[in-house]
Structures are given as C-alpha cells and as structure tokens.
Design a protein around this motif. Structure first.
Motif, PDB file in Angstrom:
ATOM      1  N   ILE A  60       0.848  -1.182   0.000  1.00  0.00           N
ATOM      2  CA  ILE A  60       0.000   0.000   0.000  1.00  0.00           C
ATOM      3  C   ILE A  60       0.890   1.241   0.000  1.00  0.00           C
ATOM      4  CG2 ILE A  60      -1.762   1.279   1.266  1.00  0.00           C
ATOM      5  CD1 ILE A  60      -2.718  -1.330   2.402  1.00  0.00           C
ATOM      6  N   SER A  61       0.709   2.092  -0.978  1.00  0.00           N
ATOM      7  CA  SER A  61       1.503   3.314  -1.066  1.00  0.00           C
ATOM      8  C   SER A  61       0.635   4.525  -0.746  1.00  0.00           C
ATOM      9  CB  SER A  61       2.096   3.468  -2.471  1.00  0.00           C
ATOM     10  OG  SER A  61       1.064   3.569  -3.431  1.00  0.00           O
ATOM     11  N   GLY A  62       1.293   5.616  -0.371  1.00  0.00           N
ATOM     12  CA  GLY A  62       0.592   6.861  -0.115  1.00  0.00           C
ATOM     13  C   GLY A  62      -0.111   6.947   1.220  1.00  0.00           C
ATOM     14  N   VAL A  63       0.175   6.026   2.143  1.00  0.00           N
ATOM     15  CA  VAL A  63      -0.454   6.072   3.457  1.00  0.00           C
ATOM     16  C   VAL A  63       0.077   7.272   4.231  1.00  0.00           C
ATOM     17  CG1 VAL A  63      -0.604   4.914   5.696  1.00  0.00           C
ATOM     18  CG2 VAL A  63      -0.910   3.617   3.600  1.00  0.00           C
ATOM     19  N   ARG A  64      -0.831   7.998   4.856  1.00  0.00           N
ATOM     20  CA  ARG A  64      -0.474   9.146   5.674  1.00  0.00           C
ATOM     21  C   ARG A  64      -0.743   8.826   7.132  1.00  0.00           C
ATOM     22  NH1 ARG A  64      -2.671  14.477   2.337  1.00  0.00           N
ATOM     23  NH2 ARG A  64      -1.474  14.104   0.419  1.00  0.00           N
ATOM     24  N   VAL A  65       0.248   9.084   7.972  1.00  0.00           N
ATOM     25  CA  VAL A  65       0.144   8.790   9.401  1.00  0.00           C
ATOM     26  C   VAL A  65       0.538  10.038  10.179  1.00  0.00           C
ATOM     27  CG1 VAL A  65       0.908   7.321  11.292  1.00  0.00           C
ATOM     28  CG2 VAL A  65       0.737   6.379   8.982  1.00  0.00           C
ATOM     29  N   SER A  66      -0.296  10.406  11.121  1.00  0.00           N
ATOM     30  CA  SER A  66       0.007  11.527  12.010  1.00  0.00           C
ATOM     31  C   SER A  66      -0.240  11.063  13.441  1.00  0.00           C
ATOM     32  CB  SER A  66      -0.866  12.742  11.682  1.00  0.00           C
ATOM     33  OG  SER A  66      -0.599  13.810  12.565  1.00  0.00           O
ATOM     34  N   ALA A  67       0.819  11.057  14.251  1.00  0.00           N
ATOM     35  CA  ALA A  67       0.718  10.547  15.619  1.00  0.00           C
ATOM     36  C   ALA A  67       0.993  11.657  16.619  1.00  0.00           C
ATOM     37  CB  ALA A  67       1.706   9.400  15.835  1.00  0.00           C
ATOM     38  N   VAL A  68       0.231  11.657  17.690  1.00  0.00           N
ATOM     39  CA  VAL A  68       0.488  12.463  18.883  1.00  0.00           C
ATOM     40  C   VAL A  68       0.390  11.510  20.069  1.00  0.00           C
ATOM     41  CG1 VAL A  68      -0.329  14.646  17.911  1.00  0.00           C
ATOM     42  CG2 VAL A  68      -1.948  13.135  19.049  1.00  0.00           C
ATOM     43  N   PRO A  69       0.888  11.888  21.242  1.00  0.00           N
ATOM     44  CA  PRO A  69       0.927  10.930  22.348  1.00  0.00           C
ATOM     45  C   PRO A  69      -0.426  10.343  22.754  1.00  0.00           C
ATOM     46  CG  PRO A  69       2.371  12.781  22.812  1.00  0.00           C
ATOM     47  CD  PRO A  69       1.622  13.128  21.561  1.00  0.00           C
ATOM     48  N   THR A  70      -1.523  11.028  22.458  1.00  0.00           N
ATOM     49  CA  THR A  70      -2.829  10.541  22.919  1.00  0.00           C
ATOM     50  C   THR A  70      -3.689   9.934  21.822  1.00  0.00           C
ATOM     51  OG1 THR A  70      -3.741  12.774  22.633  1.00  0.00           O
ATOM     52  CG2 THR A  70      -2.915  12.178  24.818  1.00  0.00           C
ATOM     53  N   SER A  71      -3.305  10.056  20.562  1.00  0.00           N
ATOM     54  CA  SER A  71      -4.134   9.522  19.481  1.00  0.00           C
ATOM     55  C   SER A  71      -3.305   9.348  18.217  1.00  0.00           C
ATOM     56  CB  SER A  71      -5.325  10.452  19.191  1.00  0.00           C
ATOM     57  OG  SER A  71      -4.865  11.727  18.776  1.00  0.00           O
ATOM     58  N   LEU A  72      -3.947   8.706  17.221  1.00  0.00           N
ATOM     59  CA  LEU A  72      -3.282   8.404  15.960  1.00  0.00           C
ATOM     60  C   LEU A  72      -4.270   8.632  14.829  1.00  0.00           C
ATOM     61  CD1 LEU A  72      -0.579   6.954  14.851  1.00  0.00           C
ATOM     62  CD2 LEU A  72      -2.036   4.952  14.654  1.00  0.00           C
ATOM     63  N   LEU A  73      -3.817   9.303  13.771  1.00  0.00           N
ATOM     64  CA  LEU A  73      -4.645   9.590  12.610  1.00  0.00           C
ATOM     65  C   LEU A  73      -4.006   8.928  11.397  1.00  0.00           C
ATOM     66  CD1 LEU A  73      -7.193  11.293  11.830  1.00  0.00           C
ATOM     67  CD2 LEU A  73      -5.604  13.083  11.101  1.00  0.00           C
ATOM     68  N   VAL A  74      -4.788   8.082  10.693  1.00  0.00           N
ATOM     69  CA  VAL A  74      -4.271   7.333   9.548  1.00  0.00           C
ATOM     70  C   VAL A  74      -5.213   7.512   8.371  1.00  0.00           C
ATOM     71  CG1 VAL A  74      -3.684   5.052   8.634  1.00  0.00           C
ATOM     72  CG2 VAL A  74      -3.107   5.631  10.983  1.00  0.00           C
ATOM     73  N   SER A  75      -4.638   7.822   7.205  1.00  0.00           N
ATOM     74  CA  SER A  75      -5.391   7.895   5.953  1.00  0.00           C
ATOM     75  C   SER A  75      -4.702   6.999   4.937  1.00  0.00           C
ATOM     76  CB  SER A  75      -5.450   9.331   5.435  1.00  0.00           C
ATOM     77  OG  SER A  75      -6.052   9.374   4.152  1.00  0.00           O
ATOM     78  N   PRO A  76      -5.444   6.108   4.245  1.00  0.00           N
ATOM     79  CA  PRO A  76      -4.814   5.190   3.289  1.00  0.00           C
ATOM     80  C   PRO A  76      -4.315   5.864   2.024  1.00  0.00           C
ATOM     81  CG  PRO A  76      -7.187   4.903   3.279  1.00  0.00           C
ATOM     82  CD  PRO A  76      -6.881   5.840   4.400  1.00  0.00           C
ATOM     83  N   GLY A  77      -4.605   7.157   1.788  1.00  0.00           N
ATOM     84  CA  GLY A  77      -4.123   7.832   0.585  1.00  0.00           C
ATOM     85  C   GLY A  77      -4.816   9.154   0.371  1.00  0.00           C
ATOM     86  N   ASP A  78      -4.428   9.853  -0.700  1.00  0.00           N
ATOM     87  CA  ASP A  78      -5.038  11.147  -1.019  1.00  0.00           C
ATOM     88  C   ASP A  78      -6.535  10.981  -1.271  1.00  0.00           C
ATOM     89  OD1 ASP A  78      -2.597  12.357  -0.838  1.00  0.00           O
ATOM     90  OD2 ASP A  78      -2.138  12.157  -2.968  1.00  0.00           O
ATOM     91  N   GLY A  79      -7.315  11.863  -0.664  1.00  0.00           N
ATOM     92  CA  GLY A  79      -8.755  11.840  -0.875  1.00  0.00           C
ATOM     93  C   GLY A  79      -9.485  10.762  -0.106  1.00  0.00           C
ATOM     94  N   GLU A  80      -8.753   9.909   0.618  1.00  0.00           N
ATOM     95  CA  GLU A  80      -9.391   8.838   1.389  1.00  0.00           C
ATOM     96  C   GLU A  80      -9.753   9.351   2.785  1.00  0.00           C
ATOM     97  OE1 GLU A  80     -10.199   5.887   0.342  1.00  0.00           O
ATOM     98  OE2 GLU A  80      -9.264   6.021  -1.643  1.00  0.00           O
ATOM     99  N   PRO A  81     -10.846   8.869   3.345  1.00  0.00           N
ATOM    100  CA  PRO A  81     -11.209   9.289   4.706  1.00  0.00           C
ATOM    101  C   PRO A  81     -10.178   8.810   5.721  1.00  0.00           C
ATOM    102  CG  PRO A  81     -12.612   7.479   3.978  1.00  0.00           C
ATOM    103  CD  PRO A  81     -11.823   7.917   2.773  1.00  0.00           C
TER     104      PRO A  81
END
Length: 434
Positions: A60-81
């Motif tokens: 899987i390419s283009g995965v976006r991950v944003s982490a902070v100590p209390t939560s994690l935000l993951v999107s499988p690609g551009d335009g994906e929820p």
C-alpha cells in the motif's frame, strides 16, 4: 501463507476493485497497532515511520500517518477518509513482556505480512497478556527494586530497610490502582504522600536517617525519565506538539510527586529542612555495584520481563551504570547521564539482536530509571519547595534531562553507523571471489 497472498496492492490497476472490507480491516489493524505503540511511549516519529514501512510491506503506497501521544490519525491515501484512534491502555501499567511482544509483532508484520485479522488477534492477545508473576511476587519485586535503587544512592543501612518497606507499599498501591481508574491517575501523589509521611514519622522517632534516598528508591517507578527524554527527542525531531505535550505531562507527574512528598512530611508536622537534609553515606563504594544487580532482579519480577531475558537486561543496566560512572569521573556529574545513555543505547540495540535479548525499547525503560534523570528533577523540585540550594539543584535537574536525551540521540546515531558498517562489511565479504 506466503507474504504475497496477503498484500493489498492499491497501486495496481485493479486497486479500485480491492475489497473494501479487506481494506478496512487492514486500516483497523494499522491504527490499533500504532495506538499500542503510542501506549508504550514510542516516539511519534518512530511510530509514523514504522507504520509506513508496514503499509509498504503490504503493497500500500501513499499512506499518511500523524501521531500524537494521545491519538493516531491514519489515511490510506489522497482523498481517502482518515481514521482516528485514541491511544490504547495496556492494563494501565506498561509491562516489559507486553513491550517486547508488541515489538516482536511489529517486526514480524514488516517481514512476513500476516493477514490483518491474524494481526488483530495477536494484538488482542498482547493486550490481554497476564503478568508472568502473581501479585505477591510483583509486590516483593517492587521491594527488591527499591533496595537496589537505595544501594545505588549510597544510603545508610537503615535507609535500605526503609526502602524495602516503602517499595512493598508502592507495589500494593500499584496493584490496587490497576483496578481503579481514578486512583491510577492520582497514584503518584498518593504513593508519594504515603511514603513521605512514613519517612517523616521514622525520622521524628529516630528510626531512619533523614534524607530523600529511601523515598526516591521507592518512588523511582513513577519518575517519568523515559517520557522526559522521549519529549526531548521529539522536540529535536521537530515534533513540537507531541514533544511539548509529553514534556508538560512529565512535568505534571514530577509536580505531583513533589507535592505528595511535601504534603506527607507536612502532615506529620516535621520541618522540611530536617526531612530533606542528607545523612552521610554509611555503606562503602561497593553498594552501587551490588545495587544494579539487585535492581535488575526487582525489575525482572515487578515488571514481568520476558522469560530468559534477565541476562540481556543485566548487560544493558551495567553498561548504563559503567558509562555513567566513567562519565562522572572523566567529564563530571552534569555529563555522566550523557555518557551512560550514549553507552546504553547501542548496547541495548545489540542485545536486542540476541535470541534471549529484549527489544531495545523494553531495555530502555529500566535503563532510564537507573540513570534517574527524573530523580534529579524530583530532588531539585522538592528542594526548591523546601527553600534550600534551589539554583544549583534546579540547574542539575535540567542538565540531567538534556544530557540523557543528547546521549540517546548520539547513541542512536552511533548504533546506526555501526549497523551500516556491519552491512558494508558483509557485502564486501560476499563480493570477494572464493
């Protein structure tokens, strides 16, 4: 099952026809795995890198991950929820066997790409993993751990006995707090109040020498040394939100400990100047060397280290201690933590490659407690509150944090250089004609 059987290749032409349910299952596994890494205190930049490598391993390419100590935000690609996942709680108290099992799961996922369903099952097993030792043994482990730390702090003999009693009390409080969320949040202050009040009574009735040694030995498990150092690493990497929030949380923990100590001493009516004065050390220079061994035994039992990992844990702890002692002799006390962390980091990485070694992250946790950057801060904050030697103690506290953090940074870079050199050497050996 072959690794290629489980890959979800969204980059291929037929990506749009990939089963949505299968993709959602993979995304659920990815975010829960990242949330678990968050729970054990992994730096956010490391979490983002590891999750992206896992996504690449699954094709899987283009995965976006944003982490902070209390939560994690993951999107499988551009335009994906995007999916938001709060940080998991590993039974409220992170144990070394859970940290080690989680690290092994991440490595296995990167190399063998099991199905997301299998990964979720294994993750649930880690979260529900029962402690290796029963409550009585774990309580005794805290007492042994406190004795080891007390020996490292050059105590009087009565301080060692007091540390054993206080350590057992802390062990009982942690067992109770593990089942009560409200008490879990207040545990540092409650433990500090209980231990300091008993210390004040012992000093007032001449049953123990005055000083912070026995108290710090019992409360060392609450000192956020790892969190403070991780915060500095995140700030150095440019993760300002994560680093700042973790730093504030660690500062609050230290504040609760200092408040609990002062409140406990005040409750028994003992002047803080008397309670916080230091007695002359009565044990010889052999005490810290024995203390490291006893401390390792306590950590192994109290924090459920993986079976067979005691030898590796001992190597890492003695490496940190020797580095700190040498650093103190050569560069002075302010840089002793730097040298200890510098030595500990590559040693922990090397031990992790052995069949019986714990992952480096699991070895770091007790190593940080041994280097006690948080203990220096606690002494400084408490002394500031007591009104004695505030400037020098606070400076020593701040210096210890940055020294250990810088040592970990340099040690990590040193380990990477050594690993790269070993890979180049292996390639040269393979390229030579027979």
């Amino acid at each position: 099952m072959q690794p290629s059987d489980t890959k979800l290749r969204l980059t291929e032409p037929a990506a749009n026809q990939a089963p949505p349910a299968r993709l959602r299952e993979f995304e659920a596994f990815l975010v829960r795995l990242g949330a678990a890494l968050n729970a054990v205190g992994e730096p956010v930049f490391s979490i983002e890198e590891r999750l992206k490598r896992i996504a690449t391993a699954y094709g899987i390419s283009g995965v976006r991950v944003s982490a902070v100590p209390t939560s994690l935000l993951v999107s499988p690609g551009d335009g994906e929820p995007a999916t938001l996942e709060p940080t998991l709680r590993l039974d409220g108290m992170t144990r070394l066997d859970q940290v080690a099992a989680l690290d092994r799961l991440v490595d296995d996922v990167e190399q063998h790409t099991p199905s997301p369903a299998d990964g979720l099952r294994r993750l649930d097993e880690i979260l529900e993993l029962a402690p290796r030792f029963g409550p009585v043994m774990r309580t005794a482990g805290y007492a042994v751990l406190a004795v080891g730390i007390a020996l490292i702090l050059h105590p009087a003999l009565r301080d060692v006995a007091a540390a054993a009693v206080f350590g057992a009390i802390v062990g009982v409080l942690r067992l109770v707090a593990g089942k009560t969320p409200t008490l879990r949040m207040l545990l540092p202050m409650v433990a500090a109040f209980s231990v300091s009040a008993l210390t004040g009574l012992a000093v007032e009735h001449h049953l123990a020498d005055p000083g912070l040694r026995a108290m710090i030995a019992a409360l060392v498990v609450f000192l956020p040394g790892a969190a403070l150092t991780t915060a500095i690493l995140e700030l150095a990497a440019g993760d300002m939100i994560a680093g700042s929030s973790r730093f504030v949380w660690a500062g609050v923990q230290l504040g609760l400990l200092a408040f609990g100590i002062l409140a406990g001493v005040g409750a028994v009516g003992l002047p803080s100047s008397k309670a916080f004065s230091s007695a002359e050390p009565l044990l010889g220079s052999w005490a810290p060397w024995l203390g490291v061994l006893i401390y390792a035994v306590g950590v192994y039992v109290a924090h459920s280290a993986p079976r067979g990992s005691f030898g590796g844990l001992l190597i890492v702890l003695y490496a940190a201690w020797v580095g700190q002692v040498v650093g103190n002799q050569v560069l002075g006390g302010y840089l002793s933590g730097f040298v200890g962390a510098l030595v500990m980091t590559p040693v922990a990485a090397l031990v992790a490659r052995l069949p019986w070694g714990m992952p480096a992250r699991a070895s770091f946790l007790p190593g940080f407690w041994l280097l006690v950057p948080g203990a220096m801060n606690l002494i400084g904050l408490t002394t500031v509150a007591g009104g004695a030697n505030a400037g020098s103690d606070l400076l020593a506290a701040i210096g210890s944090i940055f020294a250990v953090a810088l040592g970990v940074l340099c040690g990590t870079q040193l380990e990477e250089w050594l690993a790269a050199g070993a890979r180049r050497f292996d390639r040269l050996q393979l390229s030579r004609p027979a």
